[in-house]
Design an enzyme around this catalytic site. Sequence first.
Site, PDB file in Angstrom:
ATOM      1  CE  LYS A 215      -7.544   2.387 -24.846  1.00 37.07           C
ATOM      2  NZ  LYS A 215      -8.563   3.441 -24.953  1.00 37.07           N
TER       3      LYS A 215
ATOM      4  NE  ARG B 252      -7.297  -3.284 -19.558  1.00 33.90           N
ATOM      5  CZ  ARG B 252      -7.473  -3.321 -20.868  1.00 33.90           C
ATOM      6  NH1 ARG B 252      -6.843  -4.209 -21.595  1.00 33.90           N
ATOM      7  NH2 ARG B 252      -8.289  -2.496 -21.458  1.00 33.90           N
TER       8      ARG B 252
ATOM      9  CD  GLU C  73      -4.612   5.638   0.886  1.00 33.36           C
ATOM     10  OE1 GLU C  73      -4.530   6.455   1.819  1.00 33.36           O
ATOM     11  OE2 GLU C  73      -5.621   4.954   0.660  1.00 33.36           O
TER      12      GLU C  73
ATOM     13  CB  THR D 256      -4.931   4.049 -21.802  1.00 29.66           C
ATOM     14  OG1 THR D 256      -4.704   4.039 -23.210  1.00 29.66           O
ATOM     15  CG2 THR D 256      -6.366   4.440 -21.519  1.00 29.66           C
TER      16      THR D 256
ATOM     17  CE1 TYR E 177      -4.202   1.211  -0.255  1.00 27.33           C
ATOM     18  CE2 TYR E 177      -4.487  -1.061   0.450  1.00 27.33           C
ATOM     19  CZ  TYR E 177      -4.995   0.083  -0.126  1.00 27.33           C
ATOM     20  OH  TYR E 177      -6.282   0.093  -0.584  1.00 27.33           O
TER      21      TYR E 177
ATOM     22  CG  ASP F 113      -8.376  10.734 -23.817  1.00 27.03           C
ATOM     23  OD1 ASP F 113      -7.414   9.934 -23.866  1.00 27.03           O
ATOM     24  OD2 ASP F 113      -9.489  10.427 -23.362  1.00 27.03           O
TER      25      ASP F 113
HETATM   26  C1  LIG Z   1      -9.549   3.816 -24.113  1.00 26.17           C
HETATM   27  C2  LIG Z   1      -9.848   5.262 -23.919  1.00 26.17           C
HETATM   28  C3  LIG Z   1     -10.162   5.785 -22.662  1.00 26.17           C
HETATM   29  C4  LIG Z   1     -10.517   4.949 -21.463  1.00 26.17           C
HETATM   30  O1  LIG Z   1      -9.660   4.068 -21.029  1.00 26.17           O
HETATM   31  P1  LIG Z   1     -10.099   2.904 -20.011  1.00 26.17           P
HETATM   32  O2  LIG Z   1      -8.770   2.452 -19.563  1.00 26.17           O
HETATM   33  O3  LIG Z   1     -10.855   1.922 -20.841  1.00 26.17           O
HETATM   34  O4  LIG Z   1     -10.924   3.502 -18.936  1.00 26.17           O
HETATM   35  C5  LIG Z   1     -10.304   7.163 -22.531  1.00 26.17           C
HETATM   36  N1  LIG Z   1     -10.171   7.960 -23.594  1.00 26.17           N
HETATM   37  C6  LIG Z   1      -9.910   7.489 -24.815  1.00 26.17           C
HETATM   38  C7  LIG Z   1      -9.785   8.434 -25.960  1.00 26.17           C
HETATM   39  C8  LIG Z   1      -9.753   6.124 -25.028  1.00 26.17           C
HETATM   40  O5  LIG Z   1      -9.513   5.675 -26.255  1.00 26.17           O
END
Ligand SMILES: *Cc1c(COP(=O)(O)O)cnc(C)c1O
Length: 422
Positions: free
Chosen positions: A231, A237, A58, A228, A56, A202
Site C-alpha cells: 500500500k 503484494r 521452507e 502489508t 522452495y 495493523d
Molecule cells: C489491506 C489490509 C489488510 C489485508 O491485506 P491483504 O493483503 O489484502 O490480505 C489487513 N489489515 C488492514 C488494516 C488492511 O488495510
Amino acid sequence: MSASRHPALFAADPELASFVAAEEVLQAQTLRLIPSENYVSAAVLEASGTVLQNKYSEGYPGRRYYEGQQNIDRVEALAVERAKGLFGVDHANVQPYSGSPANLAVYLAFAKPGDTVMGMALPMGGHLTHGWGVSATGSWFRGVQYGVRADTGLIDYDAVRDLALAERPKLIFCGGTALPRTIDFAAFAEIAREAGSILVADVAHIAGLIAGGAHPSPADHVDVISTTTHKTLRGPRGAMLMCREEHAKAIDKAVFPGLQGGPHNQTTAGIAVALHEAAQPSFVSYAHAVVANAKALAAALLQKGFDLVSDGTDNHLILIDLTGKDVPGKIAAKALDRAGIVVNYNTVPFDPRKPFDPSGVRIGTPSLTSRGLSTEHMPVVADWISRAVDAAAKGDEQALAAIRAEVTDLMAAFPAPGLPLA
Ligand SMILES: *Cc1c(COP(=O)(O)O)cnc(C)c1O
C-alpha cells in the site's frame, strides 16, 4: 498495445498477454484514487519477477528444510535487516503471503479458538481480520468491536477502554482500512496494559507514512506490528510482522510452520528493494507529499460542498459521505470509474445503507503522488469528482466522457514506472 514490453508472454499466450497490456493502459490513463493501491517502482517490479520464483525455502535463513539456499538466505536476511532498520524493531518476519494471513498468524501466536479479541468494527473503518463476523477471525474467535464517535468521526478512546476492561481480550487490534485520522498508539498501549491484552498495530495502510515520518510510529508502544507491503509502502503484494525480541519465536513459529509453507522468495526480493527505497530521503518527501496532497484534496472537496468523515484527513485517506447527496456510494463510484477516476464505494460510520450499497466513497493520494501530482492539482481533482457525482445524479454520460478525456490528458503528463506512456 505493444508486444515489445513482454515478448515471451505475447508469443506464448497472446490472449492473457492482451489482458495485461490492457491493464497497463488502464493504469496509465486513469486517476487511481483507491487508497490501498499504488505504483511500485520499476526496480520493485523487476525484483518481484525474478527466478527466485523457482526456489522452495521452507524455514528461515540458516535454518531451512531445503538445500540450495545460498542466495535465498541472503535475500531474506537483507529484507529482514532493512525492515528492522526502517521501522526500529528488534525482529521482522517478511514471509506472510499478504496482510490477512499475517494477521491470522498473530492469532495463532497469541490466542486459542474461542478467545475474545477486540478490533475496530468493519463498518467503522476496521479490517475484516480484526475479528469481524464473516471472517475466520470472527468465527473462530469471539470478536468484540469498537468504533468512532457519531459527532466527531474520531475513535472514542474512552469507549475503547471501557470495552477492553469489561472484556479483557487476548488481543487488541488498532488500525484499519478507512481511518482518515492519526492513530494514538500510546493511548491504545495504555488501554492494552490495563486490560492485560497483547496490542497489535495493523498499519497496512499507513506503513509508508510511518517509514517516511509522516505518521507517528507504533514501534515503542505495541507488542506486534502487522503490515502489508503493497500500500503506501510501495512494495510488492506481501506482508511483514514485526515485534520485540520477546515475541520473535512465537511470531516466527506461527508464520512457519504454523500457517504457511514455503515463502514467496520473489516477493521477498521485491520487499527488500521497496524497503531500501523507503529508507531514502526521497521517500520521506514522498510520504509527506502524500499527506499534503490528501489535505489539499480534502480542503478542495469541502469547498465543493462534500461531507467528509471527521471533516478531513491527517493521512493519505479521505472518506466522502454522500448521505446528503442524491447519489449513493456505489452509483457514484461506478460513475467516477466511467470518468476515469478509480475509487471504491465504502460504508461510512453509522451508515443508514447496506454494506453492498453504502453511502460513502473512499479515496486516497498514494498513487497520484507516486505519479508526481502535487497540491496544485488537487482542486482540479476535486472539481472532477464533484462534476462526476453531479453527472451521476443526472445520468449525464456525456459529462462523464468529457471528464475522462481531461483525466487521460493530465495523466499523460505524469507517467508511472512500468507502464506505457498514457
Ligand atoms: C489491506 C489490509 C489488510 C489485508 O491485506 P491483504 O493483503 O489484502 O490480505 C489487513 N489489515 C488492514 C488494516 C488492511 O488495510
